[in-house]
Scaffold this active site. Structure first.
Site, mmCIF file in Angstrom:
data_model
loop_
_atom_site.group_PDB
_atom_site.id
_atom_site.type_symbol
_atom_site.label_atom_id
_atom_site.label_comp_id
_atom_site.label_asym_id
_atom_site.label_seq_id
_atom_site.Cartn_x
_atom_site.Cartn_y
_atom_site.Cartn_z
ATOM 1 N N PHE A 4 5.579 24.424 26.391
ATOM 2 C CA PHE A 4 5.131 25.802 27.367
ATOM 3 C C PHE A 4 4.406 25.241 28.565
ATOM 4 O O PHE A 4 3.771 24.411 28.676
ATOM 5 C CB PHE A 4 4.350 26.839 26.554
ATOM 6 C CG PHE A 4 3.179 26.462 25.659
ATOM 7 C CD1 PHE A 4 2.118 25.941 26.300
ATOM 8 C CD2 PHE A 4 3.372 26.287 24.528
ATOM 9 C CE1 PHE A 4 0.893 25.763 25.523
ATOM 10 C CE2 PHE A 4 2.368 25.787 23.679
ATOM 11 C CZ PHE A 4 1.118 25.545 24.240
ATOM 12 N N ARG A 40 -8.561 12.177 40.387
ATOM 13 C CA ARG A 40 -9.492 11.550 39.756
ATOM 14 C C ARG A 40 -10.840 11.629 40.485
ATOM 15 O O ARG A 40 -11.621 10.780 40.991
ATOM 16 C CB ARG A 40 -9.359 9.992 39.799
ATOM 17 C CG ARG A 40 -8.120 9.662 39.092
ATOM 18 C CD ARG A 40 -8.035 10.214 37.626
ATOM 19 N NE ARG A 40 -6.810 9.431 36.965
ATOM 20 C CZ ARG A 40 -5.932 10.466 36.992
ATOM 21 N NH1 ARG A 40 -5.672 11.488 37.443
ATOM 22 N NH2 ARG A 40 -4.672 9.867 36.347
ATOM 23 N N ARG A 41 -11.129 13.013 40.826
ATOM 24 C CA ARG A 41 -12.297 13.407 41.435
ATOM 25 C C ARG A 41 -13.094 14.194 40.742
ATOM 26 O O ARG A 41 -14.019 15.185 41.067
ATOM 27 C CB ARG A 41 -12.258 14.004 43.026
ATOM 28 C CG ARG A 41 -11.604 12.787 44.130
ATOM 29 C CD ARG A 41 -11.575 13.833 45.372
ATOM 30 N NE ARG A 41 -10.588 13.270 46.404
ATOM 31 C CZ ARG A 41 -10.430 13.895 47.341
ATOM 32 N NH1 ARG A 41 -10.984 15.016 47.726
ATOM 33 N NH2 ARG A 41 -9.468 13.336 48.141
ATOM 34 N N GLY A 42 -12.483 14.573 39.558
ATOM 35 C CA GLY A 42 -13.199 15.537 38.661
ATOM 36 C C GLY A 42 -12.758 17.064 38.790
ATOM 37 O O GLY A 42 -13.334 17.905 37.992
ATOM 38 N N LEU A 43 -11.673 17.162 39.483
ATOM 39 C CA LEU A 43 -11.001 18.514 39.421
ATOM 40 C C LEU A 43 -10.498 19.069 37.669
ATOM 41 O O LEU A 43 -10.664 20.102 37.642
ATOM 42 C CB LEU A 43 -10.047 18.780 40.472
ATOM 43 C CG LEU A 43 -10.384 18.389 41.975
ATOM 44 C CD1 LEU A 43 -9.571 18.710 42.934
ATOM 45 C CD2 LEU A 43 -11.764 19.168 42.231
ATOM 46 N N LEU A 44 -9.693 18.162 37.559
ATOM 47 C CA LEU A 44 -9.166 18.859 36.279
ATOM 48 C C LEU A 44 -10.479 19.022 35.187
ATOM 49 O O LEU A 44 -10.404 20.253 34.619
ATOM 50 C CB LEU A 44 -8.335 17.831 35.398
ATOM 51 C CG LEU A 44 -7.884 18.158 34.072
ATOM 52 C CD1 LEU A 44 -7.119 19.474 33.986
ATOM 53 C CD2 LEU A 44 -7.120 17.094 33.329
ATOM 54 N N VAL A 59 -3.186 18.308 39.741
ATOM 55 C CA VAL A 59 -4.266 17.996 40.755
ATOM 56 C C VAL A 59 -3.195 17.380 41.649
ATOM 57 O O VAL A 59 -2.574 16.285 41.210
ATOM 58 C CB VAL A 59 -5.388 17.401 40.364
ATOM 59 C CG1 VAL A 59 -6.114 16.930 41.415
ATOM 60 C CG2 VAL A 59 -6.448 18.161 39.427
ATOM 61 N N TYR A 118 -6.084 14.454 27.174
ATOM 62 C CA TYR A 118 -6.963 15.387 26.769
ATOM 63 C C TYR A 118 -8.135 15.536 25.460
ATOM 64 O O TYR A 118 -8.882 16.316 25.183
ATOM 65 C CB TYR A 118 -6.126 16.908 26.112
ATOM 66 C CG TYR A 118 -5.014 17.220 27.529
ATOM 67 C CD1 TYR A 118 -5.595 18.250 28.677
ATOM 68 C CD2 TYR A 118 -3.739 16.957 27.610
ATOM 69 C CE1 TYR A 118 -5.051 18.460 29.575
ATOM 70 C CE2 TYR A 118 -3.056 17.258 28.905
ATOM 71 C CZ TYR A 118 -3.884 17.928 29.674
ATOM 72 O OH TYR A 118 -3.092 18.683 31.035
HETATM 73 C C1 COA Z 1 -3.484 14.833 34.762
HETATM 74 C C2 COA Z 1 -4.282 15.334 36.035
HETATM 75 C C3 COA Z 1 -4.203 16.802 36.184
HETATM 76 C C4 COA Z 1 -5.871 14.849 36.032
HETATM 77 O O1 COA Z 1 -6.226 15.570 37.152
HETATM 78 P P1 COA Z 1 -7.809 14.769 37.939
HETATM 79 O O2 COA Z 1 -8.288 15.913 38.752
HETATM 80 O O3 COA Z 1 -7.267 13.570 38.400
HETATM 81 O O4 COA Z 1 -8.623 14.328 36.294
HETATM 82 P P2 COA Z 1 -10.127 14.168 36.503
HETATM 83 O O5 COA Z 1 -10.742 13.603 37.708
HETATM 84 O O6 COA Z 1 -10.874 15.470 36.254
HETATM 85 O O7 COA Z 1 -10.268 13.523 35.165
HETATM 86 C C5 COA Z 1 -10.974 13.593 34.209
HETATM 87 C C6 COA Z 1 -10.818 12.479 33.157
HETATM 88 O O8 COA Z 1 -9.586 12.322 32.744
HETATM 89 C C7 COA Z 1 -9.016 10.787 33.052
HETATM 90 N N1 COA Z 1 -7.791 11.075 33.540
HETATM 91 C C8 COA Z 1 -7.305 12.225 34.186
HETATM 92 N N2 COA Z 1 -5.898 11.911 34.417
HETATM 93 C C9 COA Z 1 -5.648 10.984 33.574
HETATM 94 C C10 COA Z 1 -4.274 10.534 32.803
HETATM 95 N N3 COA Z 1 -3.099 10.781 33.571
HETATM 96 N N4 COA Z 1 -4.606 9.333 32.080
HETATM 97 C C11 COA Z 1 -5.561 9.022 31.415
HETATM 98 N N5 COA Z 1 -6.681 9.371 31.946
HETATM 99 C C12 COA Z 1 -6.664 10.399 33.051
HETATM 100 C C13 COA Z 1 -9.892 10.675 34.403
HETATM 101 O O9 COA Z 1 -9.896 9.151 34.585
HETATM 102 C C14 COA Z 1 -11.373 11.266 34.053
HETATM 103 O O10 COA Z 1 -11.756 10.265 33.146
HETATM 104 P P3 COA Z 1 -13.532 10.149 32.556
HETATM 105 O O11 COA Z 1 -13.954 11.502 31.689
HETATM 106 O O12 COA Z 1 -13.656 8.931 31.878
HETATM 107 O O13 COA Z 1 -14.032 10.146 34.197
HETATM 108 C C15 COA Z 1 -3.526 14.798 37.214
HETATM 109 O O14 COA Z 1 -3.508 13.236 37.273
HETATM 110 C C16 COA Z 1 -2.236 15.349 37.555
HETATM 111 O O15 COA Z 1 -1.785 16.394 38.061
HETATM 112 N N6 COA Z 1 -1.307 14.520 36.934
HETATM 113 C C17 COA Z 1 0.048 14.914 37.200
HETATM 114 C C18 COA Z 1 0.621 16.155 36.286
HETATM 115 C C19 COA Z 1 0.214 15.943 34.849
HETATM 116 O O16 COA Z 1 0.500 15.159 34.235
HETATM 117 N N7 COA Z 1 -0.343 17.366 34.360
HETATM 118 C C20 COA Z 1 -0.726 17.694 33.153
HETATM 119 C C21 COA Z 1 0.238 18.263 32.497
HETATM 120 S S1 COA Z 1 0.050 18.454 30.593
#
Ligand code: COA
Length: 405
Positions: free
Chosen positions: A405, A90-94, A84, A123
């Site tokens: 992957f 951190r707006r709930g998109l993942l 994202v 995860y």
């Molecule tokens: C990881 C990532 C995709 C999360 O996307 P996001 O839209 O910010 O996540 P969300 O807002 O849907 O978060 C869902 C939950 O996960 C938690 N979370 C998200 N990213 C996290 C992280 N890196 N570490 C710990 N917790 C995380 C949020 O706090 C939230 O917690 P909650 O369920 O208690 O509310 C984003 O931070 C990102 O792009 N990171 C860099 C690339 C990456 O690491 N991708 C993963 C590849 S495996």
């Protein structure tokens, strides 16, 4: 502005949806070539994006895998390209994309999802459990002798990447078919991923080389590796970076690793993504010199408890009842009777209780139920239930996923 979560409908959308993950690798534009290569192994409709005003601000996709599990293979979603944009984090998109992807995975009849996590904290909340460990080595060549007599096992030949697939794909397939955690590779995967050697993958190392070992008249092992040549004050300090070394017998394993450990000019041999039960530990005269270290490997999400548990084999007679807690996918929650004679929902009293993520950790055999209980991931509700579960789920080999992957 409104956000819409939906799968990609075209190659153009596909390229947009993978732009967020590319941005974290430092690329502000995803090259057409990279997107095209990825699209050969991941159909556009399997990539979800968060769309804002026609632009993808988040992406999450899945490769269609056939994953080896104890006793068979299951269709599985190999989750990837999760990202994202920093502007929308951190707006709930993942969470929203994961909801859509796991629901579609279930509807497609894929009982398992798996992934490599950039950070282990992300995860678990979606029901993924650590399901394999992976090992790294960094061994000084001068301390890399094997124990026992130094007999050679087979002849090694260097093979051009363009000619490699037909020789090495059958070796990989023999090993993958019997190793939980490995997935079947299509020809497209070999060409667009494993044997593809663009500059950005080299990270300062040499180009990808392929060595094939023949043992008893047939190709039995191969190594894909890069040489990183370096000298300080005229002394060699370079290293071999092993990308993948796969062998279908103990002799072939010994032969291909001896080859890798004996390349002149190299001071060290480095490899990661090795199975935790790799024979090297026992082959080496000085195992400590391997610098063998562990990290988390594949994560597994049991998407459909009944189908996933029915798809693997069990090592003992009898059955037990597991009460599964699954907040993210409540359709899985409840008591399941599991045994070699089948899997069914039951209203019998449970023997064990666990979150679905712990089931993912036990599924490929990386962790026993007793290990999980000692880490408070599983609750034993009836005496000897853990011993019964350990006997049922016992696996011959440590699960291994040979690539990220
Ligand atoms: C990881 C990532 C995709 C999360 O996307 P996001 O839209 O910010 O996540 P969300 O807002 O849907 O978060 C869902 C939950 O996960 C938690 N979370 C998200 N990213 C996290 C992280 N890196 N570490 C710990 N917790 C995380 C949020 O706090 C939230 O917690 P909650 O369920 O208690 O509310 C984003 O931070 C990102 O792009 N990171 C860099 C690339 C990456 O690491 N991708 C993963 C590849 S495996």
């Amino acid at each position: 502005m409104d956000l819409d979560i939906r799968p990609c409908a075209s190659a153009v959308e596909f390229r947009q949806a993978i732009a967020p993950i590319s941005s974290y690798f430092g690329r502000s534009v995803t090259s057409e070539d990279q997107a095209e290569r990825l699209s050969r192994v991941m159909p556009a409709e399997r990539v979800y994006a968060a769309w804002e005003g026609g632009r993808a601000v988040g992406g999450l996709g899945a490769f269609p895998f056939r994953l080896t599990v104890p006793g068979g293979r299951v269709p599985a979603a190999g989750v990837t390209v999760a990202a994202v944009l920093p502007t929308h984090r951190r707006r709930g998109l993942l969470r929203a994309m994961m909801r859509a992807l796991l629901d579609a995975t279930y509807a497609r009849g894929e009982p398992i999802a798996c992934l490599w996590a950039s950070e282990a904290t992300i995860y678990g909340r979606f029901g993924f459990g650590l399901a394999s460990l992976t090992a790294e080595i960094d061994v000084p060549r001068e301390r890399s002798a094997f124990c026992g007599p130094s007999s050679t096992s087979g002849n090694v030949q260097l093979v051009a990447l363009g000619a490699a697939e037909q020789l090495i794909a059958p070796i990989y397939e023999r090993v993958a078919a019997e190793t939980p955690g490995m997935f079947a590779r299509s020809s497209a995967w070999w060409q667009a991923r494993t044997l593809d050697d663009p500059e950005w993958r080299r990270r300062g190392n040499g180009d990808l080389q392929c060595a094939v070992l023949e043992h008893e008249g047939r190709p039995a092992a191969y190594a894909l590796y890069r040489l990183n040549s370096a000298f300080q004050h005229g002394v060699q300090t370079g290293s071999v970076a092993v990308v993948e070394a796969v062998a279908d017998s103990p002799e072939a394993t010994r032969g291909i690793w001896r080859y890798l450990l004996d390349i002149d000019w190299m001071a060290r041999v480095k490899a990661d993504l090795l199975p935790v039960d790799h024979p090297l530990l026992l082959l080496m005269a000085e195992p400590r010199r391997l610098g063998f270290s562990l990290r988390d490997g594949l994560w597994v999400r049991v998407v459909d408890v009944k189908a996933a548990l029915a798809a693997r084999s069990y090592q003992a007679r009898g059955s037990l009842v597991v009460d599964v807690i699954d907040e993210f996918c409540p359709r899985n929650a409840g008591c399941w009777r599991v045994g070699s004679d089948g899997v069914e929902r039951t209203d019998k009293a449970p023997d064990l209780r666990c979150d679905v993520s712990a089931l993912g950790s036990a599924y490929l055999g990386a962790f026993t139920w007793s290990q999980l209980a000692r880490a408070l991931r599983v609750q034993e509700l009836l005496p000897s239930a853990l011993a019964c579960a350990d006997a049922l789920f016992r696996a011959e080999k440590a699960p291994w996923c040979a690539e990220i992957f």
